[in-house]
Design an enzyme around this catalytic site. Structure first.
Site, PDB file in Angstrom:
ATOM      1  N   ARG A  16       0.914  -1.290  -0.165  1.00  0.00           N
ATOM      2  CA  ARG A  16       0.124   0.004  -0.029  1.00  0.00           C
ATOM      3  C   ARG A  16       0.746   1.382  -0.174  1.00  0.00           C
ATOM      4  O   ARG A  16       0.288   2.483  -0.343  1.00  0.00           O
ATOM      5  CB  ARG A  16      -0.751   0.155   0.970  1.00  0.00           C
ATOM      6  CG  ARG A  16      -2.391   0.168   0.575  1.00  0.00           C
ATOM      7  CD  ARG A  16      -3.271  -0.014   1.453  1.00  0.00           C
ATOM      8  NE  ARG A  16      -2.377  -0.041   2.528  1.00  0.00           N
ATOM      9  CZ  ARG A  16      -3.229  -1.296   4.520  1.00  0.00           C
ATOM     10  NH1 ARG A  16      -4.286  -1.414   4.084  1.00  0.00           N
ATOM     11  NH2 ARG A  16      -2.508  -1.273   4.743  1.00  0.00           N
TER      12      ARG A  16
ATOM     13  N   LYS B 220       1.750 -20.911   6.175  1.00  0.00           N
ATOM     14  CA  LYS B 220       0.636 -21.912   7.048  1.00  0.00           C
ATOM     15  C   LYS B 220       1.021 -20.043   8.518  1.00  0.00           C
ATOM     16  O   LYS B 220       1.628 -19.396   7.865  1.00  0.00           O
ATOM     17  CB  LYS B 220       1.835 -22.658   7.697  1.00  0.00           C
ATOM     18  CG  LYS B 220       3.091 -22.618   8.593  1.00  0.00           C
ATOM     19  CD  LYS B 220       3.527 -23.245   9.632  1.00  0.00           C
ATOM     20  CE  LYS B 220       2.560 -22.996  10.400  1.00  0.00           C
ATOM     21  NZ  LYS B 220       4.099 -21.277  11.120  1.00  0.00           N
TER      22      LYS B 220
ATOM     23  N   LYS C 184      14.480 -27.544   5.997  1.00  0.00           N
ATOM     24  CA  LYS C 184      16.060 -27.796   7.145  1.00  0.00           C
ATOM     25  C   LYS C 184      16.403 -29.122   6.825  1.00  0.00           C
ATOM     26  O   LYS C 184      15.641 -30.014   6.083  1.00  0.00           O
ATOM     27  CB  LYS C 184      15.387 -27.851   8.303  1.00  0.00           C
ATOM     28  CG  LYS C 184      15.143 -26.169   8.639  1.00  0.00           C
ATOM     29  CD  LYS C 184      14.302 -26.071  10.211  1.00  0.00           C
ATOM     30  CE  LYS C 184      13.479 -24.787  10.920  1.00  0.00           C
ATOM     31  NZ  LYS C 184      14.417 -24.196  11.018  1.00  0.00           N
TER      32      LYS C 184
ATOM     33  N   GLU D  40      11.492 -23.275  22.112  1.00  0.00           N
ATOM     34  CA  GLU D  40      12.577 -22.250  21.815  1.00  0.00           C
ATOM     35  C   GLU D  40      12.414 -21.605  23.271  1.00  0.00           C
ATOM     36  O   GLU D  40      11.213 -21.219  23.633  1.00  0.00           O
ATOM     37  CB  GLU D  40      10.922 -21.219  20.715  1.00  0.00           C
ATOM     38  CG  GLU D  40      10.825 -21.647  19.284  1.00  0.00           C
ATOM     39  CD  GLU D  40      10.058 -20.929  18.461  1.00  0.00           C
ATOM     40  OE1 GLU D  40      10.116 -20.367  17.344  1.00  0.00           O
ATOM     41  OE2 GLU D  40       8.340 -21.017  18.800  1.00  0.00           O
TER      42      GLU D  40
ATOM     43  N   HIS E 211       4.200 -27.934  11.452  1.00  0.00           N
ATOM     44  CA  HIS E 211       6.165 -28.381  11.432  1.00  0.00           C
ATOM     45  C   HIS E 211       5.551 -30.010  12.227  1.00  0.00           C
ATOM     46  O   HIS E 211       6.522 -31.325  12.268  1.00  0.00           O
ATOM     47  CB  HIS E 211       6.559 -27.827  12.371  1.00  0.00           C
ATOM     48  CG  HIS E 211       6.847 -26.169  11.791  1.00  0.00           C
ATOM     49  ND1 HIS E 211       6.682 -26.343  10.505  1.00  0.00           N
ATOM     50  CD2 HIS E 211       6.387 -25.288  12.641  1.00  0.00           C
ATOM     51  CE1 HIS E 211       6.433 -24.654  10.544  1.00  0.00           C
ATOM     52  NE2 HIS E 211       6.826 -24.601  11.425  1.00  0.00           N
TER      53      HIS E 211
ATOM     54  N   LYS F 164       7.363 -22.038  23.797  1.00  0.00           N
ATOM     55  CA  LYS F 164       7.623 -20.645  23.361  1.00  0.00           C
ATOM     56  C   LYS F 164       8.611 -20.415  25.008  1.00  0.00           C
ATOM     57  O   LYS F 164       7.657 -20.746  25.817  1.00  0.00           O
ATOM     58  CB  LYS F 164       7.159 -19.541  23.221  1.00  0.00           C
ATOM     59  CG  LYS F 164       6.338 -19.976  21.843  1.00  0.00           C
ATOM     60  CD  LYS F 164       6.785 -18.661  21.018  1.00  0.00           C
ATOM     61  CE  LYS F 164       6.053 -18.586  19.357  1.00  0.00           C
ATOM     62  NZ  LYS F 164       7.141 -18.603  18.493  1.00  0.00           N
TER      63      LYS F 164
HETATM   64  C1  BG6 Z   1       7.149 -20.714  12.694  1.00  0.00           C
HETATM   65  C2  BG6 Z   1       6.283 -19.800  13.833  1.00  0.00           C
HETATM   66  O1  BG6 Z   1       5.890 -21.417  11.605  1.00  0.00           O
HETATM   67  O2  BG6 Z   1       8.177 -21.447  13.156  1.00  0.00           O
HETATM   68  C3  BG6 Z   1       7.456 -18.980  14.555  1.00  0.00           C
HETATM   69  O3  BG6 Z   1       4.845 -19.181  13.435  1.00  0.00           O
HETATM   70  C4  BG6 Z   1       8.127 -20.445  15.118  1.00  0.00           C
HETATM   71  O4  BG6 Z   1       5.997 -18.903  16.008  1.00  0.00           O
HETATM   72  C5  BG6 Z   1       9.087 -20.340  14.217  1.00  0.00           C
HETATM   73  O5  BG6 Z   1       8.580 -19.417  15.872  1.00  0.00           O
HETATM   74  C6  BG6 Z   1      10.336 -20.487  14.304  1.00  0.00           C
HETATM   75  O6  BG6 Z   1      11.027 -21.507  13.219  1.00  0.00           O
HETATM   76  P1  BG6 Z   1      12.659 -21.475  13.487  1.00  0.00           P
HETATM   77  O7  BG6 Z   1      12.558 -21.948  11.592  1.00  0.00           O
HETATM   78  O8  BG6 Z   1      12.798 -20.269  13.780  1.00  0.00           O
HETATM   79  O9  BG6 Z   1      12.638 -22.887  14.244  1.00  0.00           O
END
Ligand code: BG6
Length: 505
Positions: free
Chosen positions: A61, A168, A202, A236, A260, A358
């Protein structure tokens, strides 16, 4: 093009470079575009993997010109590129960067986009080929897809291809993902739709297939006769970053478990594909996803959690409900764990424990096969007190590699058996760094190779697993865990009740 009759077309050792084409990115100012897509485009160019006739188009935009977008792309690439910065590579790319300004409901803007693609055929020889990357909220998909349909931009013809890349989450449940899939399929032909699950890009995830199907060592024990249980972890240490709005409506199960983790499960549990092709691999994965079962008693076999304030790496971390943009009474989960079954001859009776969260103590993704104990130990109990189950751990990230854990005698005059580890580290065995997942996947889109992209039916089969879980959790409050802990206590209890323990990676 001159083809070598002696070269097997399936030989992938030589770098494959896509045909002339354009990449159109919707949502260029978003996180994903800046952190992943634009750097990946530069890295591909730097590795010589983009065609000479290539154009990058941004649509947004903002009241911008080509130069403004080129500058944003340059900044993003400089910040996050993985290959060394080479100004001449960027200069070459910058010459084919275009920006089209408009909002998604603006017919004129889409007419202009179509016209720009037409112009680029003449000026940059892109041959009419284009991939459209929808790096935008799913709620925007319908309007953008309809615009593409209206302008004829979505039509592949014998002379040119048009592809769409969808990020996704694909919908929020089975019903909405079906709707979304139908919509996408009504605009693009199925072969031209690429659903990205970046975990499949990956290196270690792909290595899982090499490990299983290129060796004779592992397959004989890769089943319920030898495997006690499988643990798939994606932990994470980060929180939700600036994504409160998205995360509040999504939660850990929809964000990560549905895609995932279930894809990792599918690759771990699938049968050997007839050949290494998109069709065959996706067929095998789908069979597994359809065979996944949830236990009847979800109260004892699924846990959701939410982080509270705590400490991580010596720093104070705020609680989820105190994060900016999060409802102070939010019941969105930031942690999810579940025990699944895979109802096949190979896996019947083997629990697959999946967890993601997280603000856990560290960032780690791994798949661990925990083997059954030896049926008989001819040692005194005291000699094997510190002997655990044999384990094969595939570390997806970081420290990509694999560890085999088994018992060994402790040196000395007494017979004592304890666990030792044998390690394979990518960084030690190979000098080449693995490409970033997005780099690999973007290249595959431009090459038209769908091997690493889940099919419609896989996405739907995955929602069919998650929907009952979400229904069960509806209206409940997640269990608290402190930032920096390995999730809520209930998750430990869930495994303890079955005489098992989560790995502490
Ligand atoms: C994403 C999620 O698909 O994958 C995130 O929406 C997540 O919440 C991320 O942090 C993690 O990806 P990677 O490659 O850093 O493990």
């Amino acid at each position: 093009m001159i083809t070598n009759p002696l070269r097997d077309p399936r030989d992938r050792r030589l770098p494959r470079v896509p045909e002339p084409c354009a990449l159109v990115v919707f949502g260029i100012t978003g996180d994903l575009a800046r952190k992943k897509l634009l750097p990946a485009v530069y890295d591909l160019a730097n590795r010589g993997l983009l065609p000479t006739n290539f154009a990058l188009l941004g649509f947004a935009r903002r009241d911008w010109g080509d130069e403004d977008f080129a500058e944003l792309a340059r900044d993003a690439a400089r910040k996050a590129a993985r290959t060394p910065w080479r100004e001449e590579v960027w200069e070459r790319l910058a010459g084919s960067v275009r920006f089209v300004q408009g909002s998604f409901d603006d017919d004129n803007a889409f007419d202009e986009l179509a016209a720009t693609l037409g112009e680029l055929e003449g000026t940059h020889g892109i041959g009419g080929n284009a991939a459209f990357y929808l790096s935008i909220p799913p709620a925007m998909f319908p309007i953008v897809l309809k615009q593409m349909q209206r302008t004829g931009m979505a039509d592949s013809t014998p002379d040119r291809w048009r592809r769409v890349v969808v990020e996704k989450p694909f919908g929020t449940d089975l019903a909405s993902s079906r709707e979304l899939n139908e919509l996408v399929d009504s605009v693009f032909t199925a072969d031209d739709v690429f659903r990205i699950d970046h975990y499949l890009g990956k290196e270690t995830v792909q290595n899982l297939m090499a490990l299983r199907f290129a060796n004779s060592l592992f397959e004989p024990v890769w089943n319920g006769h030898h495997v006690d249980s499988v643990q798939i972890t994606m932990a994470e240490d980060v929180g939700i970053g600036g994504r409160a709005q998205f995360y509040e409506q999504t939660g850990a199960a929809r964000d990560v478990l549905q895609n995932h983790l279930l894809q990792l499960l599918a690759l771990t549990a699938m049968e050997e594909p007839v050949e290494f092709s998109a069709e065959e691999i996706r067929t095998e994965k789908l069979k597994v996803l359809r065979a996944v079962s949830l236990p009847e008693d979800l109260a004892t076999s699924a846990v959701r959690g939410q982080y509270e304030q705590g400490w991580l790496a010596g720093q104070r971390a705020t609680g989820y409900r105190q994060e900016e943009g999060v409802d102070p009474h939010s019941t969105t989960e930031t942690y999810a764990a579940v025990r699944l079954g895979v109802e096949t001859r190979r896996w019947a009776g083997v629990p697959f424990y999946l967890r993601t969260g997280k603000r856990l103590p560290r960032r780690v993704t791994e798949i661990a096969l925990v083997f059954k104990r030896a049926p008989h130990l001819p040692f005194a109990d005291t000699d094997t007190e510190e002997l655990g189950n044999n384990q094969l751990v595939i570390r997806v990230q970081p420290d990509e590699g694999m560890t085999l854990k088994f018992g060994s005698k402790v040196p000395g005059s007494v017979m004592e058996v304890r666990d030792v580890a044998m390690d394979f580290l990518y960084g030690e065995q190979f000098t080449e760094a693995s490409p970033e997942a997005y780099e690999r996947l973007l290249l595959d889109v431009l090459l038209g190779d769908a091997t690493l992209f889940p099919r419609n039916a896989e996405v739907e089969a995955s929602w069919a697993v998650i929907d009952p879980l979400e229904e069960f959790w509806e209206g409940t409050t997640p269990q608290a865990y402190r930032a920096g802990e390995w999730g809520p206590r209930a998750a430990d209890e869930m495994l303890a009740a079955e005489g098992r323990r989560w790995r502490r990676p």
